[in-house]
Design a protein around this motif. Structure first.
Motif, PDB file in Angstrom:
ATOM      1  N   TYR A 232       0.774  -1.144   0.112  1.00 15.36           N
ATOM      2  CA  TYR A 232      -0.022   0.020  -0.147  1.00 15.36           C
ATOM      3  C   TYR A 232       0.760   1.272  -0.045  1.00 15.36           C
ATOM      4  CZ  TYR A 232      -3.586  -3.437   1.591  1.00 15.36           C
ATOM      5  OH  TYR A 232      -4.432  -4.521   1.843  1.00 15.36           O
ATOM      6  N   GLY A 233       0.543   2.189  -0.825  1.00 15.10           N
ATOM      7  CA  GLY A 233       1.252   3.493  -0.688  1.00 15.10           C
ATOM      8  C   GLY A 233       0.570   4.817  -1.209  1.00 15.10           C
ATOM      9  N   GLN A 234       0.863   5.644  -0.738  1.00 12.70           N
ATOM     10  CA  GLN A 234       0.428   7.166  -1.227  1.00 12.70           C
ATOM     11  C   GLN A 234       1.511   7.992  -1.576  1.00 12.70           C
ATOM     12  OE1 GLN A 234      -2.667   8.521   1.364  1.00 12.70           O
ATOM     13  NE2 GLN A 234      -2.569  10.683   0.796  1.00 12.70           N
ATOM     14  N   GLU A 235       1.521   8.798  -2.691  1.00 13.13           N
ATOM     15  CA  GLU A 235       2.319   9.534  -3.122  1.00 13.13           C
ATOM     16  C   GLU A 235       1.818  10.862  -3.739  1.00 13.13           C
ATOM     17  OE1 GLU A 235       5.389  11.667  -4.376  1.00 13.13           O
ATOM     18  OE2 GLU A 235       5.188  10.002  -2.977  1.00 13.13           O
ATOM     19  N   ILE A 236       2.340  12.051  -3.402  1.00 13.17           N
ATOM     20  CA  ILE A 236       1.748  13.368  -3.875  1.00 13.17           C
ATOM     21  C   ILE A 236       2.136  13.707  -5.572  1.00 13.17           C
ATOM     22  CG2 ILE A 236       3.590  14.707  -2.984  1.00 13.17           C
ATOM     23  CD1 ILE A 236       1.564  16.850  -2.137  1.00 13.17           C
ATOM     24  N   ARG A 260      -2.794   8.650  -5.024  1.00 13.67           N
ATOM     25  CA  ARG A 260      -2.038   9.817  -5.219  1.00 13.67           C
ATOM     26  C   ARG A 260      -2.854  10.746  -4.477  1.00 13.67           C
ATOM     27  NH1 ARG A 260      -1.093  14.560  -6.862  1.00 13.67           N
ATOM     28  NH2 ARG A 260      -3.473  15.118  -7.016  1.00 13.67           N
ATOM     29  N   GLY A 261      -2.232  11.584  -3.692  1.00 13.04           N
ATOM     30  CA  GLY A 261      -2.726  12.671  -2.717  1.00 13.04           C
ATOM     31  C   GLY A 261      -1.627  12.979  -1.449  1.00 13.04           C
ATOM     32  N   ASP A 262      -1.880  14.065  -0.981  1.00  8.66           N
ATOM     33  CA  ASP A 262      -1.070  14.479   0.087  1.00  8.66           C
ATOM     34  C   ASP A 262      -1.483  13.755   1.439  1.00  8.66           C
ATOM     35  OD1 ASP A 262       0.141  16.207   2.105  1.00  8.66           O
ATOM     36  OD2 ASP A 262      -0.613  17.983   1.477  1.00  8.66           O
ATOM     37  N   THR A 263      -0.448  13.051   1.902  1.00 10.81           N
ATOM     38  CA  THR A 263      -0.680  12.582   3.065  1.00 10.81           C
ATOM     39  C   THR A 263      -1.121  12.967   4.257  1.00 10.81           C
ATOM     40  OG1 THR A 263       0.654  10.487   2.240  1.00 10.81           O
ATOM     41  CG2 THR A 263       0.228  10.496   4.622  1.00 10.81           C
ATOM     42  N   LEU A 264      -0.432  14.142   4.612  1.00  8.13           N
ATOM     43  CA  LEU A 264      -0.529  15.109   5.523  1.00  8.13           C
ATOM     44  C   LEU A 264      -1.970  15.449   5.662  1.00  8.13           C
ATOM     45  CD1 LEU A 264       2.900  16.767   6.401  1.00  8.13           C
ATOM     46  CD2 LEU A 264       2.115  14.441   7.423  1.00  8.13           C
ATOM     47  N   ALA A 265      -2.347  16.019   4.592  1.00  5.95           N
ATOM     48  CA  ALA A 265      -3.735  16.637   4.452  1.00  5.95           C
ATOM     49  C   ALA A 265      -4.770  15.915   4.374  1.00  5.95           C
ATOM     50  CB  ALA A 265      -3.531  17.688   3.279  1.00  5.95           C
ATOM     51  N   ASP A 266      -4.636  14.639   3.542  1.00  2.00           N
ATOM     52  CA  ASP A 266      -5.720  13.708   3.329  1.00  2.00           C
ATOM     53  C   ASP A 266      -5.430  12.267   3.509  1.00  2.00           C
ATOM     54  OD1 ASP A 266      -8.045  12.786   2.566  1.00  2.00           O
ATOM     55  OD2 ASP A 266      -7.946  13.252   0.413  1.00  2.00           O
TER      56      ASP A 266
END
Length: 656
Positions: A232-236, A260-266
């Motif tokens: 699992y991963g999230q990247e801005i 895809r997205g801003d981990t801290l904000a969302d």
């Protein structure tokens, strides 16, 4: 792999003139991904096309392709790169058709805005050349492994970043650092390394191009081919996300697990926790773009948010990611989780007692979440030569590690690289990694490479030490001018009359405040000057100066007043004097420290108890510091004489 990278990079020569070097990646990266997917699809392409003709519902087709062919993606176009070459005149439209017919989970080409690049390439007569050359590269997983593919992506990104003077390290982490982090998080999971059919999950909130996820997957499969790791991963960053997602799809992973997205904000994985967490967040980067969302979550959730320890300064978001990972570990009741995160030195010690960083360290240590911290060699990363550390977190520590943190100094375990890659001119050797893992496994405790301390040894109380106010007073011209310049006395006060009143007091020096105030206030009344209490205090403070021989100033309760100018602070370690009660032993420990370390030097001092603060820091460098005595003068003189003799010898050779 370097040969393959050079070959792909060589295709960029066809882009000269049309693109600047910094723009080559806009074409080369998506084409590399396309060729990789093209090769993966090749063996089952005809069967999938036939299946697509019979099943027009996309969601049902996805299920059937996954069930029949084991693929998590597909393409229903009549084209592939080999067929595209056969129709040069229709290449542009056919290529657009090809990339548009991928299953919905392949959104990577949209992130690259690749249709725009196709148009640019055709307009400049480069499209056929580029497609033809990529069609000749065999990137099937049987030929180029997932690990090699990851290395290829890394090499391409690094070269494009260098060409544009960007920071390659923002997109990926060196493999030697990743392998150590992965080894550490897996170190105590014997079931994952041995049991058949075991399933584990790994999460990276700053996934980049997926290097950490890929190495974790390779590591587990190498040790236990029957294990299954869900990634699992999230990247801005759009391009990094596109590369990461494509790589995960090629590995047979679920494409929806890469977001895809801003981990801290969302947090796009809100409510989910994982067996392992890995991250290499950006260093020293502010979180202004996420500020509103982060503060809203913290204000409403507090201890139940992703940031239960508090918020760091807006200038550096590392400790937000540190807390985020700590909250993403699988809960203790579900078996617990482990995390490894690469940080610079700032989270170890920045901020004083009760500051944001100190409170975050306090939360981590008081909840016994920090298991180990490993200092890495400098110059290991592409974009920085500063000191870096791997923090290892665990919410289900082994009994011998409960209440303790192991510090491992691996700064000397490196070899120099023959060729620097950006700032990276050192790499952690296999032997060095094995040494660190051995020290960790043995929980070694020595003065050179490993120390194990209790959580309390990182805590301290910051006490405020006050000294009595002692002032002498006089109304010389200099002090009168200073008083009249005070802000509180610049408005609604007749300066002419006030000056006259102060000059009437005279230049006699008073060593007792009460005696001086009687004379001062009498003169003010005589000149009909009415000052409010704050203004009176401002006036006599301006007319006073510190004097060790003056009488102590007392308040209305008869207690000595503190002198703010002499106020000082002292940090009292939790473990001072052998205190084993931690925070519960505060009063006795602070009193013992004060009696031994402060009173002998300033006998009139006292502690302002209500100002005592709790702080935590991890003085890693200081704990491993070894004093090196300076060279003797004799040794220095001998060295100078030898050098002078050598210079004279060279001069004689020149003259002869």
């Amino acid at each position: 792999m370097s040969n393959l990278g050079n070959f792909v990079w060589g295709i960029a020569d066809q882009l000269r003139g049309v693109y600047r070097p910094s723009q080559y990646g806009n074409v080369i990266l998506p084409m590399t991904i396309l060729r990789r997917l093209d090769c993966v699809l090749e063996p089952t392409r005809d069967q999938v096309r036939a299946l697509a003709e019979a099943e027009t519902r996309p969601e049902i087709l996805d299920v059937k392709v996954r069930k029949q062919f084991g693929l998590n993606f597909h393409n229903t176009s009549d084209y592939d790169l080999a067929r595209l070459k056969k129709d040069p005149d229709g290449l542009r439209n056919n290529l657009v058709d090809y990339i548009s017919k991928f299953s919905a989970n392949i959104d990577v080409f949209e992130r690259f805005k690749f249709e725009n690049e196709i148009a640019t390439l055709e307009e400049n007569n480069r499209l056929y050349i580029v497609v033809s050359q990529f069609a000749d590269i065999d990137l099937h997983p049987d030929v180029v492994s997932n690990a090699e593919m990851g290395d290829l992506f890394e090499e391409l990104i690094r070269k494009f970043a260098e060409a544009s003077n960007e920071t390659a390290g923002e997109h990926f982490t060196p493999r030697d650092a990743i392998r150590l982090a992965v080894d550490l998080v897996f170190a105590e999971d014997s079931d994952a390394l041995t049991d058949k059919g075991v399933v584990r999950s790994v999460y990276d909130p700053t996934a980049g191009t997926g290097g950490m996820l890929s190495v974790a997957d390779e590591h587990l499969k190498t040790r236990n081919p029957d294990a299954r790791l869900n990634l699992y991963g999230q990247e801005i960053n759009d391009q990094s996300y596109a590369i990461c997602k494509s790589d995960m799809i090629a590995k047979g992973q679920n494409a929806t697990n890469i977001k895809r997205g801003d981990t801290l904000a969302d947090d796009l994985f809100a409510g989910q926790t994982f067996d392992y967490c890995l991250s290499n967040p950006p260093y020293g980067v502010d979180w202004k773009a996420s500020e509103d969302a982060v503060k809203q979550e913290y204000d409403h959730g507090g201890a139940y948010s992703r940031f239960p320890g508090g918020l760091p300064p807006i200038s550096d978001g590392q400790m937000l990611f540190l807390q985020h990972l700590a909250t993403k570990m699988r809960p203790v009741g579900d078996g617990g989780g482990r995390a490894a995160i690469v940080l610079n030195g700032s989270p170890l010690f920045s901020g004083g007692a009760e500051s944001g960083p100190s409170e975050i360290r306090r939360w981590l240590l008081e909840n016994d979440l920090v298991e180990a911290i490993v200092a890495l060699p400098t110059n290991m990363f592409y974009n920085t030569g500063i000191a870096t550390y791997i923090w290892l977190l665990d919410n289900t520590k082994q009994p011998e590690r409960v209440g303790k943190v192991q510090l491992i100094d691996g700064t000397g375990l490196y070899s120099k690289m023959r060729k620097s890659l950006g700032s990276k001119n050192r790499e952690l050797t296999d032997d060095g990694r094995e040494t660190i893992l051995r020290l960790y496994d043995e929980m070694a405790d020595d003065d050179h490479q490993s120390k194990t301390l209790t959580n309390d040894e990182f805590g301290y109380w910051t006490i405020t030490v006050e000294r009595p106010l002692r002032l002498n007073f006089t109304c010389t011209e200099e002090r009168i001018d200073r008083a009249l310049a005070a802000k509180a006395l610049t408005k609604h006060v007749d300066h002419t009359r006030l000056r006259d009143a102060l000059e009437d007091v005279g230049s006699k020096v008073y060593f007792n405040r009460e005696e001086f105030l009687k004379v001062l206030y009498s003169s003010l009344r005589k000149h009909e000057i009415d000052l409010k209490t704050p203004q009176r205090k401002t006036l006599w403070l301006a007319l006073g100066e510190h004097d060790d021989d003056a009488d102590i100033c007392y308040d209305k309760n008869g207690d000595p007043e503190p002198n703010p100018a002499l106020r000082d602070t002292e940090n009292v370690p939790f473990t001072y004097g052998g205190n084993a009660e931690g925070a519960d032993g505060r009063d006795a420990t602070v009193e013992s420290y004060f009696d031994a370390e402060v009173l002998p030097h300033v006998p009139e001092a006292w502690i302002h108890l209500t100002k005592t603060k709790v702080g935590y820091e991890i003085p890693f460098t200081r704990l491993f510091y070894k004093y090196q005595p300076p060279r003797t003068l004799e040794a220095i003189d001998a060295d100078l004489e030898a050098r002078i003799a050598r210079v004279l010898e060279l001069l004689r050779e020149v003259e002869s």
